[in-house]
Design an enzyme around this catalytic site. Structure first.
Site, PDB file in Angstrom:
ATOM      1  N   GLU A 297       0.824  -1.129   0.004  1.00  0.00           N
ATOM      2  CA  GLU A 297      -0.040   0.121  -0.062  1.00  0.00           C
ATOM      3  C   GLU A 297       0.932   1.397  -0.026  1.00  0.00           C
ATOM      4  OE1 GLU A 297      -2.797  -0.909   3.352  1.00  0.00           O
ATOM      5  OE2 GLU A 297      -4.113  -1.641   1.951  1.00  0.00           O
ATOM      6  N   ASP A 376      -8.305  -8.923   4.110  1.00  0.00           N
ATOM      7  CA  ASP A 376      -7.977  -7.730   4.968  1.00  0.00           C
ATOM      8  C   ASP A 376      -9.157  -7.727   6.093  1.00  0.00           C
ATOM      9  OD1 ASP A 376      -7.023  -5.518   6.374  1.00  0.00           O
ATOM     10  OD2 ASP A 376      -7.614  -4.243   4.592  1.00  0.00           O
ATOM     11  N   GLU A 404     -12.270  -2.279  12.571  1.00  0.00           N
ATOM     12  CA  GLU A 404     -12.437  -1.519  11.294  1.00  0.00           C
ATOM     13  C   GLU A 404     -13.422  -1.854  10.506  1.00  0.00           C
ATOM     14  OE1 GLU A 404      -9.028  -1.865   8.791  1.00  0.00           O
ATOM     15  OE2 GLU A 404     -10.012  -0.625   7.337  1.00  0.00           O
TER      16      GLU A 404
HETATM   17  C1  GCU Z   1      -6.083  -2.260   6.003  1.00  0.00           C
HETATM   18  C2  GCU Z   1      -6.537  -0.718   6.612  1.00  0.00           C
HETATM   19  C3  GCU Z   1      -5.477   0.170   6.468  1.00  0.00           C
HETATM   20  C4  GCU Z   1      -4.120  -0.235   7.251  1.00  0.00           C
HETATM   21  C5  GCU Z   1      -3.889  -1.756   6.187  1.00  0.00           C
HETATM   22  C6  GCU Z   1      -2.629  -2.484   6.803  1.00  0.00           C
HETATM   23  O1  GCU Z   1      -6.287  -1.951   4.593  1.00  0.00           O
HETATM   24  O2  GCU Z   1      -7.668  -0.265   5.935  1.00  0.00           O
HETATM   25  O3  GCU Z   1      -5.831   1.224   7.343  1.00  0.00           O
HETATM   26  O4  GCU Z   1      -3.170   0.374   6.962  1.00  0.00           O
HETATM   27  O5  GCU Z   1      -5.197  -2.560   6.606  1.00  0.00           O
HETATM   28  O6  GCU Z   1      -3.060  -3.454   7.672  1.00  0.00           O
HETATM   29  O7  GCU Z   1      -1.730  -2.176   6.673  1.00  0.00           O
END
Ligand code: GCU
Length: 690
Positions: A297, A376, A404
Site C-alpha cells: 500500500e 483484510d 475496522e
Molecule cells: C487495512 C486498513 C489500513 C491499514 C492496512 C494495513 O487496509 O484499512 O488502514 O493500513 O489494513 O493493515 O496495513
C-alpha cells in the site's frame, strides 16, 4: 493510582467484594504480603497486590521483607523467585520444572493454612502471578486450596498500535492516541502506567506504539530526536514485563541518513541500520525490535531496489541481532493498483505467492506477521493458507481488535468467537491436528518466535475502547494469546464479572449478547464470505458497489445471474489450491465448501439451493431481515439489565445500540434492494424491500 483525567480501569477497577463470608476467609490470607527479594518486578507485583487488596477487601495489607517473617509459620502471600530459599521451602522441584521463563506458580500451603505462595523463575512471571491471584479473588475462587501452575503458550503476545504522531489513530474508534500528541511523545505517564497494568494483567509482553504506515515525523522515532522520550515510556512498560517496538519506514536511510538508496544489500545502508540499532539500544536496552510494512500500500520496501522480502528483513535482523531484537515483517503485500476488469489477478493469492517461495530463507530473529485471512480483516474470511504453508519460518498471527470492518466500536461485535474458529482451523500441514493454534504457539514447526499480534482498539476515551463492551475484545485477545485453550464464553464471563457486574442474571445476559454478536453483525452485512460491501475509506455502513470498480482488488462481481469469485483450481483463480490437500479439496467444490464461505470461493447463481433449502437470494434476504431484528434484540437484552449496570455505562452503551440498530437497518435495506433490483426476484415472505 495517580490519574490525570478520569478514565476507567476496566477489569482492574476493583470494587469491594460484597460477599462477606468470602471476604472474611480472604482477609486472613491477604493481611500480609511478604516480598522476597527487592528487584523491580517484585516491587511491581507487591504494589499490584496491595492496591487490589486494599480496594477489594477494604484494608491495606502489611508489606514485610523476608527477614521479618523468618521461619515461623505465618499467614499471608509470599511473593518471590523460585531460587529463593523461602520460596523453595514451599514449591517443589517438580513444580519448578514445569515453569517456563514467564510462568508462575500460585499455591496454598497445606501445612500452613492461610499461607499462599506466588513464585516464578523470573520477574515477569511474578507480575503475571500477582495479576492472576488478583483475578482469582475478583472471581471469588477458593483461596484455601489454590494450586495453579501457568505458562503462556505463545512467546510473543503483542499489540500493534496504528497511532500517528499528530495524535490521530488510523482505524481508531476510541478517541485520540494515548502515546502521541502534536508530533510529540506523551508525557502523561500516569495513563501509560495504567495501560501497562491493564496489558500486563492479560499477559501482553510487547507493544508496537506507532502506525505501520510510517510517514512524516514518525520516520524520525528511531533517532535521538525522540528516543529520549521513548525511553521514558519504555521504563514504564518495563516494570510490567512489556517491551516496546517501533514500526519503521524501509526508506529511512534515504530520509534520515541522506543516502542515495535504501537497498538492503548496499554497504552504506547496512552500516546505517547497524548504527541506528546501536543508538536505539543505548536509549532502550531492552527494545523489542522493528515492525515493517514493506512494499505494501505505497510503503517503500526492498522491491524498489530489485531485492526480495528476505533480503530486506534479514538485513534489519542482522542490525538488531547483537542486542536480542527481532524484525517483524508483515505479509500484507499485494497489488493495490488492480484494474477491476482483470480477473486473473487475485489479491487473496498474493501473500502466499510472495512468501511461500521464501520459506526457510529468513534469519532466525525474523518473524513474519500474517493477517488471519488472505484479504483484510473482513467479518468472515477463510484462514490464510500461509498458516501451514510456511513450515520453516517464524510467524505471528495478526488479528484486528480494532473493529475496522466489524462495526467500529459502535456495533457490538465480540471477536473472540471468530478468532477461536480461526485458531481451531486444521491446516493439515503435518496431517490431522495441525491446527492454526499449534502454528502460532510455535509447537507445530518448532519455531523460535511465534505468537499473536493484535491491532489495538484502544484510545484516549474514558473507557479506552469507545464501546464499553469492546473492552471484552482487548481482554479476550490477551487471554487467547496467553492460552488459546480458553473458550470465548469463559473469557466473556470473566471479563464481565471483573469489569461490569457480578449479578448472575446480568452476567449471563451479557455473555449471551457477546457470544451471538459476531454472527448478528455478519448477518446484516456482506453475505457468505464475500466481504467488502462497505463505504469506501471509512469502512462503516453499506455501499455494495463501493469498492467494485476500484483498484484495491476487492470485488464481489455481482451481476443479474450470480455473485462470488470462482477461486477453484479447476475453473477459477486457483486460490483454493494454496491449501494442503484436504482443505484444497474441501474449498474446491461448491458442495463441500463451508457455506459461510461459499461466495469467497465460488461464483454462485442466485437460485442455487443452500443446505437450509433456501435459494441463495432468499438466504441473503432472510439473513438481512434477521440480522436487523437481532440487533434490536441486543438492545432489548441490555435494557433488561439496566438495574445492574452503572448508570453512565448503561446510558453510553444504550446509545451505541441505538446507532447499531440504525446501521443494521440501513445495511438490510441497501443490500436487499441492491439484490432485488439486480435479480428481480422478490422475497418469498413478502417483507418490505425498498
Ligand atoms: C487495512 C486498513 C489500513 C491499514 C492496512 C494495513 O487496509 O484499512 O488502514 O493500513 O489494513 O493493515 O496495513
Amino acid at each position: 493510582m495517580d490519574k490525570e483525567v478520569d478514565y476507567s480501569l476496566c477489569w482492574l477497577e476493583y470494587s469491594k467484594i460484597d460477599d462477606e463470608p468470602y471476604r472474611e476467609k480472604l482477609s486472613k490470607v491477604v493481611k500480609n504480603i511478604i516480598a522476597v527479594g527487592q528487584d523491580k518486578f517484585t516491587q511491581t507485583a507487591v504494589e499490584e497486590l496491595k492496591t487490589a487488596v486494599t480496594s477489594l477487601v477494604g484494608f491495606e495489607p502489611e508489606v514485610s521483607k523476608e527477614a521479618l517473617c523468618g521461619d515461623n509459620p505465618i499467614s499471608g502471600i509470599i511473593v518471590g523467585n523460585v531460587t529463593d530459599a523461602l520460596i523453595m521451602k514451599y514449591i517443589s522441584d517438580d513444580e519448578i520444572q514445569k515453569l517456563d521463563e514467564e510462568g508462575y506458580v500460585i499455591k496454598s500451603v497445606k501445612e500452613n493454612p492461610g499461607l499462599v505462595v506466588i513464585g516464578s523463575k523470573n520477574g515477569h512471571g511474578l507480575v503475571y502471578g500477582a495479576f492472576s491471584f488478583i483475578k482469582h479473588i475478583q472471581l471469588k475462587r477458593d483461596v484455601e486450596e489454590v494450586h495453579i501452575i501457568d505458562n503462556p503458550k505463545c512467546k510473543l503476545r503483542l499489540l500493534n498500535h496504528w497511532d500517528n504522531m499528530d495524535g490521530t489513530v488510523e482505524r481508531g474508534y476510541a478517541g485520540r492516541s494515548i502515546f502521541f500528541c502534536d508530533n510529540k511523545v506523551t508525557n502523561s505517564l500516569g495513563r501509560i502506567k495504567d495501560y501497562a497494568r491493564l496489558l500486563s494483567s492479560i499477559g501482553i509482553n510487547g507493544v508496537v506504539i506507532n502506525n505501520v504506515n510510517v510517514n512524516k515525523n514518525a520516520i524520525w522515532l528511531i533517532t535521538p530526536k525522540y528516543l529520549g522520550d521513548l525511553a521514558k515510556l519504555a521504563d514504564v512498560f518495563r516494570q510490567y514485563g512489556i517491551k516496546i517496538y517501533l514500526s519503521i519506514n524501509f526508506a529511512s536511510p534515504i530520509y534520515i541518513g541522506k543516502l542515495k538508496t535504501a537497498d538492503p544489500l548496499d554497504e552504506d545502508v547496512i552500516k546505517w541500520w547497524k548504527e541506528t540499532a546501536k543508538t536505539i539500544y543505548e536509549y532502550i536496552p531492552d527494545f523489542g525490535g522493528f515492525l515493517v510494512k514493506a512494499d505494501s500500500e505505497f510503503n517503500p520496501g526492498p522491491y524498489k531496489f530489485g531485492r526480495d522480502h528476505a533480503d530486506g528483513a534479514n538485513m534489519l535482523a542482522e542490525a538488531l541481532a547483537p542486542y536480542g531484537g527481532i524484525v517483524i515483517w508483515r505479509c500484507f503485500v499485494y497489488n493495490c493498483t488492480q484494474d477491476w476488469r482483470d480477473t486473473k489477478t487475485d489479491r487473496a493469492k498474493a501473500a502466499y505467492d510472495i512468501f511461500k517461495p521464501l520459506d526457510g530463507k529468513f534469519a532466525e530473529n525474523v518473524v513474519l506477521q500474517v493477517k488471519y485471512g488472505p484479504m483484510d480483516f473482513q467479518v468472515r474470511e477463510p484462514v490464510s493458507p500461509l498458516f501451514g504453508g510456511l513450515e520453516r519460518t517464524n510467524q505471528l498471527i495478526e488479528l484486528q481488535i480494532t473493529q475496522e470492518y466489524t462495526g467500529q466500536q459502535i456495533d457490538l461485535c465480540y471477536l473472540a468467537t471468530m478468532w477461536k474458529e480461526v485458531l481451531e482451523f486444521d491446516t493439515y500441514a503435518k496431517g490431522p491436528e495441525s491446527k492454526v493454534k499449534y502454528v502460532v504457539d510455535g509447537t507445530l514447526f518448532n519455531n523460535k518466535y511465534s505468537g499473536f499480534a493484535g491491532v489495538s482498539n484502544v484510545g484516549s476515551d474514558k473507557n479506552w475502547t469507545g464501546h464499553w463492551l469492546a473492552q471484552a475484545n482487548l481482554y479476550a485477545f490477551g487471554m487467547l494469546a496467553w492460552d488459546h485453550s480458553f473458550t470465548p464464553e469463559e473469557i466473556a464471563r470473566e471479563w464481565c464479572v471483573r469489569a461490569l457486574t457480578n449479578d448472575p442474571f446480568a452476567v449471563e445476559t451479557i455473555v449471551s449478547m457477546l457470544m451471538r454478536s459476531w454472527r448478528v453483525y455478519e448477518k446484516y452485512t456482506a453475505p457468505l464470505g464475500i466481504g467488502w460491501m462497505v463505504t469506501p475509506h471509512t469502512h462503516y455502513g453499506p455501499s455494495v458497489d463501493g469498492y467494485e470498480y476500484s483498484k484495491w482488488g476487492t470485488y464481489h462481481r455481482a451481476d443479474t445471474k450470480a455473485i462470488g469469485i470462482d477461486r477453484s483450481v479447476k475453473s477459477g483463480t486457483g486460490f483454493a489450491g494454496q491449501y494442503h490437500r484436504e482443505n484444497a479439496a474441501m474449498f474446491e467444490s461448491m458442495e463441500t465448501c463451508p457455506e459461510e464461505l461459499l461466495l469467497f470461493f465460488h461464483r454462485v447463481p442466485y437460485d442455487y439451493v443452500l443446505k437450509s433449502g433456501e435459494t441463495l437470494i432468499q438466504h441473503i434476504y432472510n439473513t438481512h431481515f434477521e440480522g436487523a431484528e437481532e440487533a434490536e434484540k441486543l438492545k432489548e437484552d441490555w435494557v433488561k439489565i439496566k438495574d445492574y449496570i452503572r448508570k453512565d455505562i448503561y446510558e453510553d452503551v444504550l446509545e451505541r445500540f441505538n446507532r447499531q440498530i440504525e446501521n443494521a437497518k440501513e445495511w438490510r435495506d441497501v443490500v436487499n434492494s441492491y439484490f432485488y433490483r439486480k435479480t428481480g426476484i422478490p422475497d418469498k415472505y413478502g417483507r418490505k424491500i425498498y
